[in-house]
Design an enzyme around this catalytic site. Structure first.
Site, PDB file in Angstrom:
ATOM      1  N   ARG A 102     -26.451   6.130 -20.632  1.00 48.34           N
ATOM      2  CA  ARG A 102     -26.808   6.805 -19.385  1.00 48.34           C
ATOM      3  C   ARG A 102     -28.260   7.229 -19.529  1.00 48.34           C
ATOM      4  O   ARG A 102     -28.654   7.770 -20.562  1.00 48.34           O
ATOM      5  CB  ARG A 102     -25.880   7.997 -19.153  1.00 48.34           C
ATOM      6  CG  ARG A 102     -24.426   7.538 -18.893  1.00 48.34           C
ATOM      7  CD  ARG A 102     -23.572   8.643 -18.324  1.00 48.34           C
ATOM      8  NE  ARG A 102     -22.253   8.147 -17.924  1.00 48.34           N
ATOM      9  CZ  ARG A 102     -21.142   8.263 -18.670  1.00 48.34           C
ATOM     10  NH1 ARG A 102     -21.184   8.853 -19.847  1.00 48.34           N
ATOM     11  NH2 ARG A 102     -19.995   7.818 -18.215  1.00 48.34           N
ATOM     12  N   THR A 121     -15.729  -0.086 -14.480  1.00 47.17           N
ATOM     13  CA  THR A 121     -15.341   1.289 -14.811  1.00 47.17           C
ATOM     14  C   THR A 121     -13.819   1.393 -14.784  1.00 47.17           C
ATOM     15  O   THR A 121     -13.170   0.739 -13.959  1.00 47.17           O
ATOM     16  CB  THR A 121     -15.933   2.328 -13.826  1.00 47.17           C
ATOM     17  OG1 THR A 121     -15.256   3.584 -14.022  1.00 47.17           O
ATOM     18  CG2 THR A 121     -15.749   1.935 -12.376  1.00 47.17           C
ATOM     19  N   ASP A 180     -12.331   3.915 -13.736  1.00 44.29           N
ATOM     20  CA  ASP A 180     -11.963   4.915 -12.729  1.00 44.29           C
ATOM     21  C   ASP A 180     -11.467   4.319 -11.408  1.00 44.29           C
ATOM     22  O   ASP A 180     -10.838   5.024 -10.620  1.00 44.29           O
ATOM     23  CB  ASP A 180     -13.157   5.833 -12.426  1.00 44.29           C
ATOM     24  CG  ASP A 180     -13.625   6.593 -13.650  1.00 44.29           C
ATOM     25  OD1 ASP A 180     -12.781   6.899 -14.510  1.00 44.29           O
ATOM     26  OD2 ASP A 180     -14.832   6.876 -13.749  1.00 44.29           O
ATOM     27  N   GLU A 215      -8.157  14.359 -14.644  1.00 46.55           N
ATOM     28  CA  GLU A 215      -9.118  15.221 -15.339  1.00 46.55           C
ATOM     29  C   GLU A 215      -9.919  16.039 -14.326  1.00 46.55           C
ATOM     30  O   GLU A 215      -9.941  15.731 -13.136  1.00 46.55           O
ATOM     31  CB  GLU A 215     -10.068  14.359 -16.183  1.00 46.55           C
ATOM     32  CG  GLU A 215     -10.940  13.445 -15.320  1.00 46.55           C
ATOM     33  CD  GLU A 215     -11.963  12.632 -16.095  1.00 46.55           C
ATOM     34  OE1 GLU A 215     -12.163  12.892 -17.293  1.00 46.55           O
ATOM     35  OE2 GLU A 215     -12.571  11.728 -15.502  1.00 46.55           O
TER      36      GLU A 215
HETATM   37  P1  ADP Z   1     -21.803   4.853 -13.438  1.00 44.79           P
HETATM   38  O1  ADP Z   1     -22.712   3.682 -13.283  1.00 44.79           O
HETATM   39  O2  ADP Z   1     -20.613   4.548 -14.274  1.00 44.79           O
HETATM   40  O3  ADP Z   1     -21.499   5.530 -12.116  1.00 44.79           O
HETATM   41  P2  ADP Z   1     -23.691   6.949 -13.994  1.00 44.79           P
HETATM   42  O4  ADP Z   1     -23.498   7.649 -12.695  1.00 44.79           O
HETATM   43  O5  ADP Z   1     -23.820   7.751 -15.241  1.00 44.79           O
HETATM   44  O6  ADP Z   1     -22.531   5.933 -14.329  1.00 44.79           O
HETATM   45  O7  ADP Z   1     -24.957   6.010 -13.820  1.00 44.79           O
HETATM   46  C1  ADP Z   1     -25.369   5.159 -14.866  1.00 44.79           C
HETATM   47  C2  ADP Z   1     -26.859   5.099 -14.871  1.00 44.79           C
HETATM   48  O8  ADP Z   1     -27.335   4.553 -13.638  1.00 44.79           O
HETATM   49  C3  ADP Z   1     -27.543   6.435 -14.970  1.00 44.79           C
HETATM   50  O9  ADP Z   1     -27.619   6.916 -16.299  1.00 44.79           O
HETATM   51  C4  ADP Z   1     -28.918   6.100 -14.439  1.00 44.79           C
HETATM   52  O10 ADP Z   1     -29.671   5.411 -15.427  1.00 44.79           O
HETATM   53  C5  ADP Z   1     -28.590   5.107 -13.333  1.00 44.79           C
HETATM   54  N1  ADP Z   1     -28.551   5.800 -12.037  1.00 44.79           N
HETATM   55  C6  ADP Z   1     -27.609   6.677 -11.607  1.00 44.79           C
HETATM   56  N2  ADP Z   1     -27.903   7.155 -10.376  1.00 44.79           N
HETATM   57  C7  ADP Z   1     -29.065   6.563 -10.009  1.00 44.79           C
HETATM   58  C8  ADP Z   1     -29.912   6.644  -8.855  1.00 44.79           C
HETATM   59  N3  ADP Z   1     -29.637   7.439  -7.816  1.00 44.79           N
HETATM   60  N4  ADP Z   1     -31.039   5.895  -8.849  1.00 44.79           N
HETATM   61  C9  ADP Z   1     -31.357   5.096  -9.882  1.00 44.79           C
HETATM   62  N5  ADP Z   1     -30.604   4.983 -10.996  1.00 44.79           N
HETATM   63  C10 ADP Z   1     -29.482   5.695 -11.083  1.00 44.79           C
HETATM   64  O1  F6P Z   2     -16.523   6.879 -15.725  1.00 48.20           O
HETATM   65  C1  F6P Z   2     -15.704   6.661 -16.829  1.00 48.20           C
HETATM   66  C2  F6P Z   2     -15.321   7.963 -17.482  1.00 48.20           C
HETATM   67  O2  F6P Z   2     -14.481   7.666 -18.591  1.00 48.20           O
HETATM   68  C3  F6P Z   2     -14.667   8.994 -16.576  1.00 48.20           C
HETATM   69  O3  F6P Z   2     -13.301   8.713 -16.361  1.00 48.20           O
HETATM   70  C4  F6P Z   2     -14.913  10.259 -17.349  1.00 48.20           C
HETATM   71  O4  F6P Z   2     -14.957  11.367 -16.494  1.00 48.20           O
HETATM   72  C5  F6P Z   2     -16.258  10.021 -17.978  1.00 48.20           C
HETATM   73  O5  F6P Z   2     -16.478   8.614 -17.973  1.00 48.20           O
HETATM   74  C6  F6P Z   2     -16.365  10.538 -19.397  1.00 48.20           C
HETATM   75  O6  F6P Z   2     -17.657  10.360 -19.808  1.00 48.20           O
HETATM   76  P1  F6P Z   2     -18.129  10.496 -21.332  1.00 48.20           P
HETATM   77  O7  F6P Z   2     -17.863   9.188 -21.990  1.00 48.20           O
HETATM   78  O8  F6P Z   2     -19.572  10.766 -21.204  1.00 48.20           O
HETATM   79  O9  F6P Z   2     -17.324  11.593 -21.972  1.00 48.20           O
END
Ligand code: ADP
Ligand code: F6P
Length: 320
Positions: A73, A126, A128, A224
């Protein structure tokens, strides 16, 4: 015609991400496209952590959980200067387009890069199942299987001991993993962001199950981020005739060999991603809708209302 593409995995890992990497790589190579693996999500773009992938680099990963490329992330990726640096690094490497496997946060990143000139395609990766624009995400089916396997085991011991097992599953504000687990395991109660949470109601319901319905055990599946599951189990012990035990399944839900459903889904979606990039399309995400592989603009997917699970909640209620 696109000649060199990248592939990365971002956000929380999910079983089937490797199958997606393999699919993108093999389909790309079979179309004469060079495929570069980007390590650790968007962080790898920033640090130019690139490696050209050969056919054999993606051998023996189809059945493996996690992601061969690593994930991360990178909150700073929302900043324009960071995105511009990533674009520079991609251009320097000659990478013309990118497949991003991740959740909706990763999709937003993919959209930002597309607007800056690098076509990106998002694949929903994911556990989720909370990504708009698809019925199912890569990893959900495997995580569901893990939940079911564990809850089935808990049922054995909780029925022997006249206990109430409260099982917390992941889902990150989406109740799908909990709801599907509850239906598949014949749970007595399901608590999710969609059902809402009222502690008194939960206790009343458990009292009814124990005293009036004469149930000798109860399984409660809870998403959760709703309440302290341990504290709830203690309250159940104090206020009902069940003794309560909490189990937080935690990150085991994210691991394990992907199910055939996830392997198929990832392989099909990887194929679609490369096809879209070969057509010169960017800023789209791939989904499965009514068992057809589809695609739509990321912007449109992000604006879609959340999928309704009304019928499944009704089914759950009618099965109890
Ligand atoms: P997921 O992709 O599983 O929803 P995150 O929300 O943590 O997980 O997003 C993963 C990564 O995507 C973030 O750490 C960041 O690098 C990038 N990201 C998230 N939101 C944005 C955004 N609004 N604009 C650009 N990059 C983003
Ligand atoms: O998005 C996948 C997920 O496993 C969610 O279900 C959970 O809330 C989160 O990621 C946990 O994140 P971390 O691996 O940072 O503890």
């Amino acid at each position: 015609m696109v000649r060199k593409i990248g592939v990365l995995t971002s956000g929380g890992d999910a079983p089937g991400m490797n199958a997606a990497i393999r699919s993108v790589t093999r389909i790309g190579l079979n179309n004469g496209i060079e495929v570069v693996g980007v390590y650790n999500g968007y962080r790898g773009l920033l640090e130019s952590s690139f490696e050209t992938l050969t056919r054999t680099d993606v051998s023996d990963i189809l059945d493996r959980g996690g992601t061969k490329l690593g994930t991360a992330r990178l909150p700073e990726f929302k900043e324009e200067e960071i995105q511009d640096q990533c674009i520079k690094n991609l251009k320097r490497e000659g990478i013309e387009a990118l497949v991003v496997v991740g959740g909706d946060g990763s999709y937003r990143g993919a959209l930002a890069l597309t607007k800056k000139g690098i076509n990106c395609i998002g694949l929903p990766g994911t556990i989720d199942n909370d990504i708009p624009g698809t019925d199912f995400t890569i990893g959900f089916d495997t995580a569901l299987n893990t939940c079911i396997e564990n809850v089935d085991k808990l049922r054995d011991t909780s029925s022997s001991h006249h206990r109430c097992s409260i099982v917390e599953v992941m889902g990150n504000h989406c109740g799908d993993l909990a709801l599907y687990t509850a239906i598949s395991c014949g749970a007595e109660m399901v608590i999710t962001p969609e059902t809402g949470y009222d502690e008194l109601e939960v206790i009343e319901n458990l009292r009814y199950l124990s005293d009036a319905a004469k149930k000798n055990h109860a399984i409660v599946i809870i998403s959760e981020k709703i309440t302290d599951t341990d504290a709830l189990a203690k309250k159940v012990s104090l206020s009902t005739n069940f003794s309560g035990r909490a189990t937080v399944l935690g990150h085991i839900q994210r691991g394990g060999s992907p199910t055939p459903t996830d392997r198929m889904l990832a392989s099909r979606m990887g194929e679609k991603a490369v096809d879209l990039l070969m057509e010169g399309i960017g800023g789209h995400c791939v989904g499965i809708i009514d068992n057809e592989i589809t695609s739509m603009p990321i912007q449109e997917a992000l604006e879609r209302p959340k999928k309704s699970r009304k019928q499944l909640y009704r089914l759950f209620d009618r099965l109890v």
